[in-house]
Design a protein around this motif. Structure first.
Motif, PDB file in Angstrom:
ATOM      1  N   GLY A 125      41.883  55.763  23.935  1.00 41.85           N
ATOM      2  CA  GLY A 125      40.642  55.992  24.687  1.00 41.85           C
ATOM      3  C   GLY A 125      39.953  54.692  25.066  1.00 41.85           C
ATOM      4  O   GLY A 125      39.513  54.516  26.210  1.00 41.85           O
ATOM      5  N   GLU A 126      39.871  53.767  24.111  1.00 38.26           N
ATOM      6  CA  GLU A 126      39.201  52.486  24.388  1.00 38.26           C
ATOM      7  C   GLU A 126      39.988  51.660  25.398  1.00 38.26           C
ATOM      8  O   GLU A 126      39.403  50.935  26.214  1.00 38.26           O
ATOM      9  CB  GLU A 126      39.008  51.686  23.092  1.00 38.26           C
ATOM     10  N   SER A 127      41.315  51.782  25.365  1.00 39.76           N
ATOM     11  CA  SER A 127      42.139  51.047  26.335  1.00 39.76           C
ATOM     12  C   SER A 127      41.843  51.540  27.746  1.00 39.76           C
ATOM     13  O   SER A 127      41.765  50.736  28.694  1.00 39.76           O
ATOM     14  CB  SER A 127      43.632  51.239  26.031  1.00 39.76           C
ATOM     15  N   ALA A 128      41.656  52.854  27.887  1.00 44.19           N
ATOM     16  CA  ALA A 128      41.308  53.404  29.206  1.00 44.19           C
ATOM     17  C   ALA A 128      39.958  52.860  29.658  1.00 44.19           C
ATOM     18  O   ALA A 128      39.781  52.506  30.835  1.00 44.19           O
ATOM     19  CB  ALA A 128      41.292  54.929  29.149  1.00 44.19           C
ATOM     20  N   ASP A 129      38.997  52.764  28.727  1.00 44.85           N
ATOM     21  CA  ASP A 129      37.684  52.188  29.068  1.00 44.85           C
ATOM     22  C   ASP A 129      37.834  50.739  29.535  1.00 44.85           C
ATOM     23  O   ASP A 129      37.207  50.324  30.518  1.00 44.85           O
ATOM     24  CB  ASP A 129      36.757  52.213  27.843  1.00 44.85           C
ATOM     25  N   VAL A 130      38.666  49.974  28.814  1.00 45.87           N
ATOM     26  CA  VAL A 130      38.866  48.558  29.179  1.00 45.87           C
ATOM     27  C   VAL A 130      39.450  48.459  30.583  1.00 45.87           C
ATOM     28  O   VAL A 130      38.974  47.669  31.418  1.00 45.87           O
ATOM     29  CB  VAL A 130      39.806  47.858  28.156  1.00 45.87           C
ATOM     30  N   LEU A 131      40.453  49.288  30.872  1.00 45.52           N
ATOM     31  CA  LEU A 131      41.091  49.215  32.195  1.00 45.52           C
ATOM     32  C   LEU A 131      40.107  49.609  33.294  1.00 45.52           C
ATOM     33  O   LEU A 131      40.063  48.982  34.357  1.00 45.52           O
ATOM     34  CB  LEU A 131      42.347  50.099  32.231  1.00 45.52           C
ATOM     35  N   TYR A 132      39.297  50.648  33.036  1.00 51.22           N
ATOM     36  CA  TYR A 132      38.289  51.050  34.036  1.00 51.22           C
ATOM     37  C   TYR A 132      37.323  49.889  34.309  1.00 51.22           C
ATOM     38  O   TYR A 132      37.072  49.525  35.459  1.00 51.22           O
ATOM     39  CB  TYR A 132      37.528  52.290  33.558  1.00 51.22           C
ATOM     40  N   HIS A 133      36.806  49.286  33.235  1.00 52.35           N
ATOM     41  CA  HIS A 133      35.819  48.214  33.418  1.00 52.35           C
ATOM     42  C   HIS A 133      36.455  46.948  34.003  1.00 52.35           C
ATOM     43  O   HIS A 133      35.797  46.196  34.730  1.00 52.35           O
ATOM     44  CB  HIS A 133      35.073  47.941  32.105  1.00 52.35           C
ATOM     45  N   LEU A 134      37.742  46.735  33.711  1.00 53.82           N
ATOM     46  CA  LEU A 134      38.455  45.610  34.329  1.00 53.82           C
ATOM     47  C   LEU A 134      38.575  45.840  35.845  1.00 53.82           C
ATOM     48  O   LEU A 134      38.356  44.923  36.649  1.00 53.82           O
ATOM     49  CB  LEU A 134      39.852  45.471  33.698  1.00 53.82           C
ATOM     50  N   ILE A 135      38.850  47.078  36.209  1.00 53.39           N
ATOM     51  CA  ILE A 135      38.961  47.405  37.642  1.00 53.39           C
ATOM     52  C   ILE A 135      37.621  47.222  38.344  1.00 53.39           C
ATOM     53  O   ILE A 135      37.559  46.701  39.462  1.00 53.39           O
ATOM     54  CB  ILE A 135      39.552  48.826  37.810  1.00 53.39           C
ATOM     55  N   VAL A 136      36.533  47.611  37.683  1.00 54.85           N
ATOM     56  CA  VAL A 136      35.201  47.389  38.281  1.00 54.85           C
ATOM     57  C   VAL A 136      35.000  45.885  38.495  1.00 54.85           C
ATOM     58  O   VAL A 136      34.491  45.450  39.539  1.00 54.85           O
ATOM     59  CB  VAL A 136      34.081  47.985  37.398  1.00 54.85           C
ATOM     60  N   MET A 137      35.469  45.086  37.531  1.00 57.45           N
ATOM     61  CA  MET A 137      35.327  43.625  37.637  1.00 57.45           C
ATOM     62  C   MET A 137      36.154  43.091  38.816  1.00 57.45           C
ATOM     63  O   MET A 137      35.709  42.191  39.543  1.00 57.45           O
ATOM     64  CB  MET A 137      35.765  42.984  36.319  1.00 57.45           C
ATOM     65  N   TRP A 138      37.365  43.640  39.018  1.00 54.87           N
ATOM     66  CA  TRP A 138      38.186  43.218  40.164  1.00 54.87           C
ATOM     67  C   TRP A 138      37.488  43.569  41.472  1.00 54.87           C
ATOM     68  O   TRP A 138      37.471  42.765  42.399  1.00 54.87           O
ATOM     69  CB  TRP A 138      39.550  43.919  40.144  1.00 54.87           C
ATOM     70  N   VAL A 139      36.941  44.786  41.545  1.00 50.28           N
ATOM     71  CA  VAL A 139      36.268  45.207  42.786  1.00 50.28           C
ATOM     72  C   VAL A 139      35.116  44.265  43.075  1.00 50.28           C
ATOM     73  O   VAL A 139      34.959  43.779  44.209  1.00 50.28           O
ATOM     74  CB  VAL A 139      35.776  46.679  42.680  1.00 50.28           C
ATOM     75  N   ASP A 140      34.332  43.939  42.049  1.00 50.25           N
ATOM     76  CA  ASP A 140      33.194  43.040  42.228  1.00 50.25           C
ATOM     77  C   ASP A 140      33.648  41.663  42.701  1.00 50.25           C
ATOM     78  O   ASP A 140      32.981  41.025  43.520  1.00 50.25           O
ATOM     79  CB  ASP A 140      32.418  42.927  40.908  1.00 50.25           C
ATOM     80  N   ALA A 141      34.786  41.196  42.188  1.00 57.22           N
ATOM     81  CA  ALA A 141      35.256  39.836  42.507  1.00 57.22           C
ATOM     82  C   ALA A 141      36.198  39.810  43.706  1.00 57.22           C
ATOM     83  O   ALA A 141      36.776  38.757  44.015  1.00 57.22           O
ATOM     84  CB  ALA A 141      35.960  39.252  41.282  1.00 57.22           C
ATOM     85  N   ALA A 142      36.374  40.959  44.377  1.00 55.10           N
ATOM     86  CA  ALA A 142      37.280  41.079  45.529  1.00 55.10           C
ATOM     87  C   ALA A 142      38.710  40.657  45.191  1.00 55.10           C
ATOM     88  O   ALA A 142      39.394  40.004  45.981  1.00 55.10           O
ATOM     89  CB  ALA A 142      36.743  40.292  46.729  1.00 55.10           C
ATOM     90  N   VAL A 143      39.137  41.038  43.995  1.00 59.87           N
ATOM     91  CA  VAL A 143      40.529  40.810  43.594  1.00 59.87           C
ATOM     92  C   VAL A 143      41.289  42.112  43.832  1.00 59.87           C
ATOM     93  O   VAL A 143      40.817  43.182  43.449  1.00 59.87           O
ATOM     94  CB  VAL A 143      40.604  40.411  42.090  1.00 59.87           C
ATOM     95  N   GLN A 144      42.430  42.013  44.504  1.00 62.06           N
ATOM     96  CA  GLN A 144      43.246  43.199  44.764  1.00 62.06           C
ATOM     97  C   GLN A 144      44.226  43.407  43.610  1.00 62.06           C
ATOM     98  O   GLN A 144      44.812  42.428  43.115  1.00 62.06           O
ATOM     99  CB  GLN A 144      44.058  43.001  46.067  1.00 62.06           C
ATOM    100  N   PRO A 145      44.453  44.653  43.206  1.00 64.26           N
ATOM    101  CA  PRO A 145      45.411  44.894  42.123  1.00 64.26           C
ATOM    102  C   PRO A 145      46.784  44.282  42.404  1.00 64.26           C
ATOM    103  O   PRO A 145      47.440  43.784  41.481  1.00 64.26           O
ATOM    104  CB  PRO A 145      45.522  46.430  42.052  1.00 64.26           C
ATOM    105  N   GLU A 146      47.185  44.274  43.688  1.00 61.48           N
ATOM    106  CA  GLU A 146      48.509  43.728  44.043  1.00 61.48           C
ATOM    107  C   GLU A 146      48.639  42.270  43.588  1.00 61.48           C
ATOM    108  O   GLU A 146      49.731  41.802  43.280  1.00 61.48           O
ATOM    109  CB  GLU A 146      48.759  43.792  45.561  1.00 61.48           C
ATOM    110  N   GLU A 147      47.501  41.543  43.569  1.00 61.56           N
ATOM    111  CA  GLU A 147      47.557  40.144  43.126  1.00 61.56           C
ATOM    112  C   GLU A 147      47.922  40.067  41.649  1.00 61.56           C
ATOM    113  O   GLU A 147      48.652  39.174  41.216  1.00 61.56           O
ATOM    114  CB  GLU A 147      46.202  39.463  43.365  1.00 61.56           C
TER     115      GLU A 147
END
Ligand SMILES: N=c1c2ncn([C@@H]3O[C@H](COP(=O)(O)OP(=O)(O)OP(=O)(O)O)[C@@H](O)[C@H]3O)c2ncn1[C@@H]1O[C@H](COP(=O)(O)O)[C@@H](O)[C@H]1O
Length: 174
Positions: A125-147
């Motif tokens: 469960g906590e790993s899913a939270d980490v991945l969600y919040h990491l994705i929010v951080m990528w969106v904020d920083a304009a980092v694409q997952p493909e990178e």
């Protein structure tokens, strides 16, 4: 008033147990088989018949794969600038980089606490939270997952030991 530590708050998210048994195809088929044989013995007490009841297989649950990360990235990206009272992602993005980073850090710490405590289900469960919040951080920083995927692919097959040994020697590192 001091904030209640997050670990004491009831969690609204996170799979605290693995895939429900009812979604398990094998168990479902077994259950259907049991049900069928119970029905059979009820209609023909003490005697077997030549009729065989073939259990109908339950539909398989969709396979969860890491594609969910790309879909989550698309959803969080689409939430940017939307009503923060309707979307947690919109709210986090509106609160800014420091808050986003803070939330990611909190989730990472909670994740490592569960890992160290050996709480396997909580770690999921906590790993899913980490991945969600990491994705929010990528969106904020304009980092694409493909990178990130490309960087991981670039590292594929290169042992961390070999990579470290190949780094230029730092005379101050001792
Ligand atoms: N995966 C998640 C996800 N994981 C955790 N969370 C939320 O993150 C929040 C964490 O709560 P906290 O109390 O720790 O954080 P907080 O409310 O910022 O509180 P403070 O620290 O500011 O006090 C909870 O509201 C969780 O529901 C998530 N919210 C959304 N998603 C995904 O993002 C998609 C879009 O969600 P919305 O943006 O809300 O529409 C959803 O469909 C999901 O797929």
């Amino acid at each position: 008033m001091p904030k209640t530590p997050k670990t004491l708050r009831p969690k609204t998210r996170g799979p605290k147990s693995p895939t429900p048994k009812s979604l398990d195809k094998t168990d479902g088929a077994k259950a259907a088989g049991k049900k069928a044989s119970a029905k059979k013995s009820a209609t023909t007490p003490g005697k077997s018949t030549k009729h065989t009841i073939v259990p109908t297989p339950l539909p398989a649950a969709p396979q969860a794969t890491s594609d969910v990360l790309d879909r989550l990235f698309a959803v969080v990206t689409a939430r940017r600038g939307t009503d923060p009272s309707l979307s947690h992602s919109a709210r986090l993005l509106a609160r800014g980089r420091r808050k986003i980073a803070q939330k990611f850090g909190e989730e990472a710490v909670e994740c490592l606490i569960e890992a160290v405590a050996g709480n396997r289900d909580e770690l999921v469960g906590e790993s899913a939270d980490v991945l969600y919040h990491l994705i929010v951080m990528w969106v904020d920083a304009a980092v694409q997952p493909e990178e990130i995927w490309a960087e991981l692919q670039r590292r594929e097959g290169v042992s961390g030991i070999a990579e470290k040994a190949a780094r230029p020697h730092d005379p101050l590192a001792g």
